[in-house]
Design a protein around this motif. Structure first.
Motif, PDB file in Angstrom:
ATOM      1  N   SER A 160       2.824   6.516  -6.275  1.00  0.00           N
ATOM      2  CA  SER A 160       2.335   7.807  -5.773  1.00  0.00           C
ATOM      3  C   SER A 160       2.769   8.976  -6.628  1.00  0.00           C
ATOM      4  O   SER A 160       1.983   9.864  -6.927  1.00  0.00           O
ATOM      5  CB  SER A 160       2.841   8.032  -4.342  1.00  0.00           C
ATOM      6  N   LYS A 161       4.050   9.000  -7.016  1.00  0.00           N
ATOM      7  CA  LYS A 161       4.574  10.196  -7.646  1.00  0.00           C
ATOM      8  C   LYS A 161       4.572  10.101  -9.169  1.00  0.00           C
ATOM      9  O   LYS A 161       4.689  11.101  -9.843  1.00  0.00           O
ATOM     10  CB  LYS A 161       5.983  10.493  -7.117  1.00  0.00           C
ATOM     11  N   ASN A 162       4.429   8.895  -9.733  1.00  0.00           N
ATOM     12  CA  ASN A 162       4.297   8.812 -11.192  1.00  0.00           C
ATOM     13  C   ASN A 162       2.820   8.773 -11.597  1.00  0.00           C
ATOM     14  O   ASN A 162       2.376   9.582 -12.393  1.00  0.00           O
ATOM     15  CB  ASN A 162       5.106   7.646 -11.777  1.00  0.00           C
ATOM     16  N   TYR A 190      17.050   0.990  -1.053  1.00  0.00           N
ATOM     17  CA  TYR A 190      17.092   2.019  -2.099  1.00  0.00           C
ATOM     18  C   TYR A 190      15.688   2.494  -2.443  1.00  0.00           C
ATOM     19  O   TYR A 190      14.891   1.740  -3.005  1.00  0.00           O
ATOM     20  CB  TYR A 190      17.793   1.450  -3.337  1.00  0.00           C
ATOM     21  N   ASP A 191      15.392   3.731  -2.106  1.00  0.00           N
ATOM     22  CA  ASP A 191      14.073   4.318  -2.350  1.00  0.00           C
ATOM     23  C   ASP A 191      14.095   5.023  -3.704  1.00  0.00           C
ATOM     24  O   ASP A 191      14.760   6.044  -3.867  1.00  0.00           O
ATOM     25  CB  ASP A 191      13.753   5.302  -1.217  1.00  0.00           C
ATOM     26  N   ALA A 192      13.358   4.467  -4.660  1.00  0.00           N
ATOM     27  CA  ALA A 192      13.330   5.014  -6.019  1.00  0.00           C
ATOM     28  C   ALA A 192      11.943   5.579  -6.340  1.00  0.00           C
ATOM     29  O   ALA A 192      11.470   5.500  -7.473  1.00  0.00           O
ATOM     30  CB  ALA A 192      13.743   3.952  -7.025  1.00  0.00           C
ATOM     31  N   ALA A 193      11.315   6.192  -5.349  1.00  0.00           N
ATOM     32  CA  ALA A 193       9.948   6.710  -5.526  1.00  0.00           C
ATOM     33  C   ALA A 193       9.859   7.745  -6.652  1.00  0.00           C
ATOM     34  O   ALA A 193       8.802   7.909  -7.260  1.00  0.00           O
ATOM     35  CB  ALA A 193       9.440   7.326  -4.218  1.00  0.00           C
ATOM     36  N   TYR A 194      10.973   8.437  -6.921  1.00  0.00           N
ATOM     37  CA  TYR A 194      10.949   9.504  -7.938  1.00  0.00           C
ATOM     38  C   TYR A 194      11.649   9.093  -9.230  1.00  0.00           C
ATOM     39  O   TYR A 194      12.025   9.938 -10.037  1.00  0.00           O
ATOM     40  CB  TYR A 194      11.588  10.777  -7.356  1.00  0.00           C
ATOM     41  N   GLU A 195      11.812   7.819  -9.417  1.00  0.00           N
ATOM     42  CA  GLU A 195      12.489   7.269 -10.605  1.00  0.00           C
ATOM     43  C   GLU A 195      11.973   7.867 -11.909  1.00  0.00           C
ATOM     44  O   GLU A 195      12.745   8.177 -12.829  1.00  0.00           O
ATOM     45  CB  GLU A 195      12.336   5.744 -10.553  1.00  0.00           C
ATOM     46  N   VAL A 253      -4.629   6.855  -3.584  1.00  0.00           N
ATOM     47  CA  VAL A 253      -5.120   5.524  -3.969  1.00  0.00           C
ATOM     48  C   VAL A 253      -4.394   4.451  -3.157  1.00  0.00           C
ATOM     49  O   VAL A 253      -5.008   3.502  -2.687  1.00  0.00           O
ATOM     50  CB  VAL A 253      -4.924   5.283  -5.483  1.00  0.00           C
ATOM     51  N   ARG A 254      -3.094   4.626  -2.989  1.00  0.00           N
ATOM     52  CA  ARG A 254      -2.187   3.795  -2.206  1.00  0.00           C
ATOM     53  C   ARG A 254      -1.771   2.511  -2.925  1.00  0.00           C
ATOM     54  O   ARG A 254      -2.494   1.509  -2.939  1.00  0.00           O
ATOM     55  CB  ARG A 254      -2.774   3.412  -0.827  1.00  0.00           C
ATOM     56  N   CYS A 255      -0.611   2.530  -3.525  1.00  0.00           N
ATOM     57  CA  CYS A 255      -0.022   1.299  -4.061  1.00  0.00           C
ATOM     58  C   CYS A 255       1.466   1.530  -4.338  1.00  0.00           C
ATOM     59  O   CYS A 255       1.858   2.583  -4.851  1.00  0.00           O
ATOM     60  CB  CYS A 255      -0.715   0.854  -5.351  1.00  0.00           C
ATOM     61  N   ASP A 285       0.827  -1.217   0.000  1.00  0.00           N
ATOM     62  CA  ASP A 285       0.000   0.000   0.000  1.00  0.00           C
ATOM     63  C   ASP A 285       0.860   1.265   0.000  1.00  0.00           C
ATOM     64  O   ASP A 285       0.386   2.337   0.349  1.00  0.00           O
ATOM     65  CB  ASP A 285      -0.976  -0.006   1.187  1.00  0.00           C
ATOM     66  N   GLY A 286       2.125   1.168  -0.386  1.00  0.00           N
ATOM     67  CA  GLY A 286       2.947   2.363  -0.568  1.00  0.00           C
ATOM     68  C   GLY A 286       4.330   2.223   0.041  1.00  0.00           C
ATOM     69  O   GLY A 286       4.573   1.365   0.883  1.00  0.00           O
ATOM     70  N   SER A 287       5.230   3.083  -0.404  1.00  0.00           N
ATOM     71  CA  SER A 287       6.625   3.005   0.041  1.00  0.00           C
ATOM     72  C   SER A 287       6.831   3.468   1.471  1.00  0.00           C
ATOM     73  O   SER A 287       7.715   2.993   2.162  1.00  0.00           O
ATOM     74  CB  SER A 287       7.508   3.898  -0.824  1.00  0.00           C
ATOM     75  N   LYS A 288       6.038   4.445   1.887  1.00  0.00           N
ATOM     76  CA  LYS A 288       6.168   4.900   3.261  1.00  0.00           C
ATOM     77  C   LYS A 288       5.904   3.711   4.180  1.00  0.00           C
ATOM     78  O   LYS A 288       6.647   3.453   5.122  1.00  0.00           O
ATOM     79  CB  LYS A 288       5.143   6.011   3.521  1.00  0.00           C
ATOM     80  N   CYS A 289       4.847   2.981   3.848  1.00  0.00           N
ATOM     81  CA  CYS A 289       4.449   1.817   4.631  1.00  0.00           C
ATOM     82  C   CYS A 289       5.552   0.758   4.586  1.00  0.00           C
ATOM     83  O   CYS A 289       5.925   0.184   5.613  1.00  0.00           O
ATOM     84  CB  CYS A 289       3.136   1.271   4.086  1.00  0.00           C
ATOM     85  N   ASP A 290       6.109   0.516   3.387  1.00  0.00           N
ATOM     86  CA  ASP A 290       7.167  -0.487   3.252  1.00  0.00           C
ATOM     87  C   ASP A 290       8.388  -0.154   4.108  1.00  0.00           C
ATOM     88  O   ASP A 290       9.068  -1.047   4.601  1.00  0.00           O
ATOM     89  CB  ASP A 290       7.584  -0.623   1.782  1.00  0.00           C
ATOM     90  N   VAL A 333      17.136  14.084   5.234  1.00  0.00           N
ATOM     91  CA  VAL A 333      16.541  12.784   4.932  1.00  0.00           C
ATOM     92  C   VAL A 333      15.017  12.838   4.983  1.00  0.00           C
ATOM     93  O   VAL A 333      14.440  13.673   5.687  1.00  0.00           O
ATOM     94  CB  VAL A 333      17.080  11.740   5.934  1.00  0.00           C
ATOM     95  N   TYR A 334      14.398  11.939   4.214  1.00  0.00           N
ATOM     96  CA  TYR A 334      12.951  11.667   4.333  1.00  0.00           C
ATOM     97  C   TYR A 334      12.748  11.157   5.766  1.00  0.00           C
ATOM     98  O   TYR A 334      13.302  10.107   6.128  1.00  0.00           O
ATOM     99  CB  TYR A 334      12.625  10.588   3.296  1.00  0.00           C
ATOM    100  N   PRO A 335      12.007  11.882   6.600  1.00  0.00           N
ATOM    101  CA  PRO A 335      11.974  11.565   8.043  1.00  0.00           C
ATOM    102  C   PRO A 335      11.503  10.147   8.371  1.00  0.00           C
ATOM    103  O   PRO A 335      11.806   9.639   9.446  1.00  0.00           O
ATOM    104  CB  PRO A 335      10.994  12.598   8.608  1.00  0.00           C
ATOM    105  N   VAL A 336      10.795   9.507   7.451  1.00  0.00           N
ATOM    106  CA  VAL A 336      10.230   8.180   7.719  1.00  0.00           C
ATOM    107  C   VAL A 336      11.329   7.135   8.012  1.00  0.00           C
ATOM    108  O   VAL A 336      11.155   6.274   8.878  1.00  0.00           O
ATOM    109  CB  VAL A 336       9.350   7.724   6.534  1.00  0.00           C
ATOM    110  N   TYR A 337      12.464   7.212   7.310  1.00  0.00           N
ATOM    111  CA  TYR A 337      13.534   6.224   7.543  1.00  0.00           C
ATOM    112  C   TYR A 337      14.006   6.291   8.992  1.00  0.00           C
ATOM    113  O   TYR A 337      14.254   5.281   9.640  1.00  0.00           O
ATOM    114  CB  TYR A 337      14.761   6.467   6.651  1.00  0.00           C
ATOM    115  N   VAL A 338      14.164   7.512   9.492  1.00  0.00           N
ATOM    116  CA  VAL A 338      14.669   7.704  10.849  1.00  0.00           C
ATOM    117  C   VAL A 338      13.610   7.293  11.863  1.00  0.00           C
ATOM    118  O   VAL A 338      13.862   6.481  12.756  1.00  0.00           O
ATOM    119  CB  VAL A 338      15.075   9.181  11.066  1.00  0.00           C
TER     120      VAL A 338
END
Ligand code: PLP
Length: 411
Positions: A250-252, A216-221, A258-260, A108-113, A133-138
């Motif tokens: 989410s970003k493409n 490796y977070d490629a959300a903006y690939e 929607v969440r995926c 349901d999304g990278s943040k969740c992963d 950093v994207y605060p979620v990792y921390v």
């Protein structure tokens, strides 16, 4: 009385976006006229409606669910085969990267992963994160008990911070010391930086030498515009043995609501037990999904798969071009206002040095008061973000142009 998870008490009180929201609310209450002119270039959320290919596919899937003959209940916990194979084929095998269908795990999304993945990793791992950093990792690592207490500068004891600064053009080199787990995100949020093939190869070399795992977070690939900039860590030889990739629609495809998303977990990836035995992570990840989840709804998975059709790809292209058109307008306007600007070429974020030695929160207040524009203060992303601010290109063209006009006042 039940015990609570005290790791949550270590978390910094004011999470970045609530503090931004609070200051904006206070400003609007005190300045009702100016509040009507407010333009938000803060939170990284898309603004444009969903691609029609995804809409049509989701509608059709819902119709299927409404008929006895085509109704579906629980699907496979790791995602439907139609989506996993579509992803593996289009995003990887068509680009000469060997990824099998069952190495794709739909979520349901990278943040969740980011949070889920810690389920299968040991608490002993020494963790490195970029700064800013994207605060979620921390925060997910703090919640899982992988850090000590917070320090006065907002960083946590026990984590290794990798400074992303002008001198390294916001791409950290591998550290001299040993770590087990490294978070990397390219194209980067918040700096908009991208890593070259050589830079990523040095990380893969480091991971092999230290038997470390790269997350490796490629959300903006999809925003990579320059040729030769890798879109996946798996373009780097050897990465199959040391990396997990996180991707999102989410970003493409504009799926933030929607969440995926999905993770790519190669079967060749190993980790160790306390006693030194090497074992693959893939079965653990598979088990984690089987036990704790039932994947993402069928209509959503159909919507995601439709993003790979010729129409879907074309519609994504239009969305990316729209946001990157905004990025160009904003980037140029900020530069013309006399500020030093980074990013915005392979990412929808512009990273700007604050003028006149202002702190990033002072700059936030100035932009809000003088231009009625909301930006994100760099300090919210880590200590190295101090002295910078992030401008998001996720907006309408009209708003981007209006922000550019207002920036002229700052010259
Ligand atoms: C937006 C974003 C994501 C995607 O998150 P979702 O949960 O898939 O919406 C992942 N990583 C970063 C750095 C992001 O900015």
């Amino acid at each position: 009385m039940a015990y609570l998870n005290e790791n949550y008490l270590k978390l910094e009180a004011g999470y970045l976006f609530p503090e931004v929201a609070r200051r904006v609310r206070e400003f609007c209450e005190a300045n009702p006229e100016a509040s009507k002119r407010l333009i938000r270039c803060g939170i990284g959320d898309v603004t444009e409606p969903l691609p029609s290919a995804a809409i049509d596919a989701m509608k059709q899937a819902i119709d299927e669910m409404g008929k006895r003959e085509t109704f579906r209940g629980y699907g496979p916990e790791q995602g439907y085969e139609f989506l996993r194979s579509t992803i593996a084929q289009h995003d990887y095998r068509d680009r000469n990267i060997e990824i099998a269908d069952d190495e794709i795990f739909v979520s349901d999304g990278s943040k969740c992963d980011c949070g889920y993945i810690l389920d299968i990793l040991g608490d002993q791992n020494k963790v490195a994160v970029p700064d800013p950093v994207y605060p979620v990792y921390v925060d997910t690592n703090v919640m899982a008990g992988h850090s000590g207490p917070v320090k006065s500068d907002g960083s946590y004891e026990g984590l290794l911070y990798l400074p992303c600064i002008v001198d390294n053009v916001f791409v950290p080199e591998p550290p001299r010391e040993h770590v087990d787990l490294v978070y990397l995100c390219f194209p980067n949020n918040p700096t908009g930086a991208v890593a070259s093939r050589e830079q990523l190869s040095r990380w893969v070399d480091y991971a092999q030498e230290h038997e470390a795992l790269l997350l490796y977070d490629a959300a903006y690939e999809a925003y990579v515009s320059q040729p030769n900039i890798p879109r996946s860590i798996f373009e780097i030889p050897g990465a199959r043995d040391c990396a997990v990739e996180l991707r999102s629609f989410s970003k493409n495809g504009g799926f933030t609501g929607v969440r995926c998303g999905f993770t790519v977990m190669p079967k060749s990836l190993l980790a160790r037990t306390e006693s030194g035995k090497r074992m693959p992570l893939h079965p653990l990840w598979h088990r984690r999904w089987s036990t704790k989840a039932n994947s993402v709804s069928y209509p959503v998975q159909r919507g995601a798969a439709a993003l790979y059709t010729p129409e879907g790809r074309q519609q994504i292209r239009v969305l990316i071009d729209h946001y990157m058109g905004n990025a160009k307008i904003l980037r140029e306007a900020v530069a013309e206002a006399g500020m030093t600007v980074f990013g915005g070429v392979n990412a929808p974020y512009i990273w700007v040095k604050t003028p006149d030695g202002l702190t990033s929160w002072q700059m936030f207040d100035r932009m809000l008061r003088d231009l009625n524009v909301v930006i994100t203060p760099g300090a919210g992303f880590g200590t190295q973000g101090e002295g910078y601010f992030r401008v998001s290109a996720f907006n309408s063209r009209e708003n981007a142009q209006e922000v550019a006009r207002r920036l002229e006042k700052m010259r």
